[in-house]
Scaffold this motif. Structure first.
Motif, PDB file in Angstrom:
ATOM      1  N   ARG A  18       0.827  -1.210   0.000  1.00  0.00           N
ATOM      2  CA  ARG A  18       0.000   0.000   0.000  1.00  0.00           C
ATOM      3  C   ARG A  18       0.864   1.263   0.000  1.00  0.00           C
ATOM      4  N   PHE A  19       1.975   1.210   0.707  1.00  0.00           N
ATOM      5  CA  PHE A  19       2.888   2.355   0.724  1.00  0.00           C
ATOM      6  C   PHE A  19       3.444   2.625  -0.678  1.00  0.00           C
TER       7      PHE A  19
ATOM      8  N   THR B 215       0.640   6.775  -6.841  1.00  0.00           N
ATOM      9  CA  THR B 215      -0.510   7.608  -7.191  1.00  0.00           C
ATOM     10  C   THR B 215      -0.298   9.076  -6.849  1.00  0.00           C
ATOM     11  N   GLY B 216       0.886   9.436  -6.362  1.00  0.00           N
ATOM     12  CA  GLY B 216       1.186  10.834  -6.069  1.00  0.00           C
ATOM     13  C   GLY B 216       0.852  11.269  -4.670  1.00  0.00           C
TER      14      GLY B 216
ATOM     15  N   ALA C 217       1.910   8.620   3.470  1.00  0.00           N
ATOM     16  CA  ALA C 217       2.024   7.187   3.195  1.00  0.00           C
ATOM     17  C   ALA C 217       2.810   6.475   4.292  1.00  0.00           C
ATOM     18  N   ALA C 218       3.877   7.108   4.799  1.00  0.00           N
ATOM     19  CA  ALA C 218       4.657   6.513   5.882  1.00  0.00           C
ATOM     20  C   ALA C 218       3.833   6.414   7.151  1.00  0.00           C
TER      21      ALA C 218
END
Length: 230
Positions: free
Chosen positions: A30-31, A37-38, A44-45
């Motif tokens: 997922r990360f 996807t920008g 994300a982290a």
């Protein structure tokens, strides 16, 4: 019921290890997809730190591993401990890195402080779980924690029997010596040929006893009261 629980603890522990490993892999996937996807890196982290490894799975895994090691240890306890410690360590590292790298995603200093305090207990408990598993693995590798005492107890008589020296081989064959007769016990002990029958190939029968010859200057001794007196 207790016996059923003891039988199921090892497969359930392996299932929890697998589920924890899959959750870590999915969090990493997922990360990577989020970055593709920008999405912001810090956001994300932060998601990785929250979803990489559940604290509930860690506590359940530590409890199951402890039961597999200290309560009637299972044969595969050492492999289970090594796998669980490795998976929990990887998940803990990802949680810590994700929490640190995700701090910029928080808006405001107060939000950062609250997130740090909220995630601190989660991180500490995961670190304690990983350290506990590695300590158990170290104790098993050093021999301070017995892996399977029941198996060792079953193998102990066989090991003791194998360590005993073999009895000496007999110096004579019972079948061959059956029915044979020796003149004296010293002849039988020295391995001399028997003077009677009973040896394969036949014996020589009874033979007269040969007396040693007298010296030339020594008269032959005769018993008193015989006709040989002068």
């Amino acid at each position: 019921m207790v016996e059923n629980l003891l039988r199921l603890r090892e497969p359930v522990a392996w299932i929890v290890v697998g589920v924890t490993a899959v959750s870590i892999v999915l969090a990493v996937v997922r990360f990577v997809l989020a970055l593709g996807t920008g999405a912001p890196f810090s956001a994300a982290a932060q998601d990785v730190s929250l979803e990489a490894m559940s604290l509930t799975l860690v506590m359940a895994l530590v409890a199951l591993v402890t039961a597999c090691v200290f309560e009637a240890p299972v044969p595969g306890a050492r492999r289970l401990v090594a796998a669980a410690a490795t998976v929990v360590t990887i998940g803990t590292v990802l949680t810590v890195l994700g929490a640190l790298l995700g701090l910029p995603a928080s808006s405001g200093a107060l939000a950062v402080v609250l997130e740090v305090l909220g995630g601190l207990l989660d991180v500490v408990l995961k670190i304690v779980g990983a350290v506990t598993l590695w300590l158990i693995h170290r104790g098993m590798s050093a021999g301070r924690i017995q892996v399977a005492p029941a198996v060792v107890a079953e193998e102990a008589p066989a090991i003791a029997e194998a360590s005993q020296p073999a009895p000496p081989a007999p110096t004579w064959a019972p079948d061959a010596a059956s029915g044979s007769v020796w003149t004296s016990a010293s002849d039988a002990a020295s391995g001399a040929q028997p003077s009677g029958w009973g040896v394969p190939g036949g014996g020589t029968g009874w033979q007269p006893v040969t007396r040693p010859a007298l010296d030339a200057g020594e008269p032959e001794a005769r018993p008193e009261g015989t006709d040989g007196q002068p």
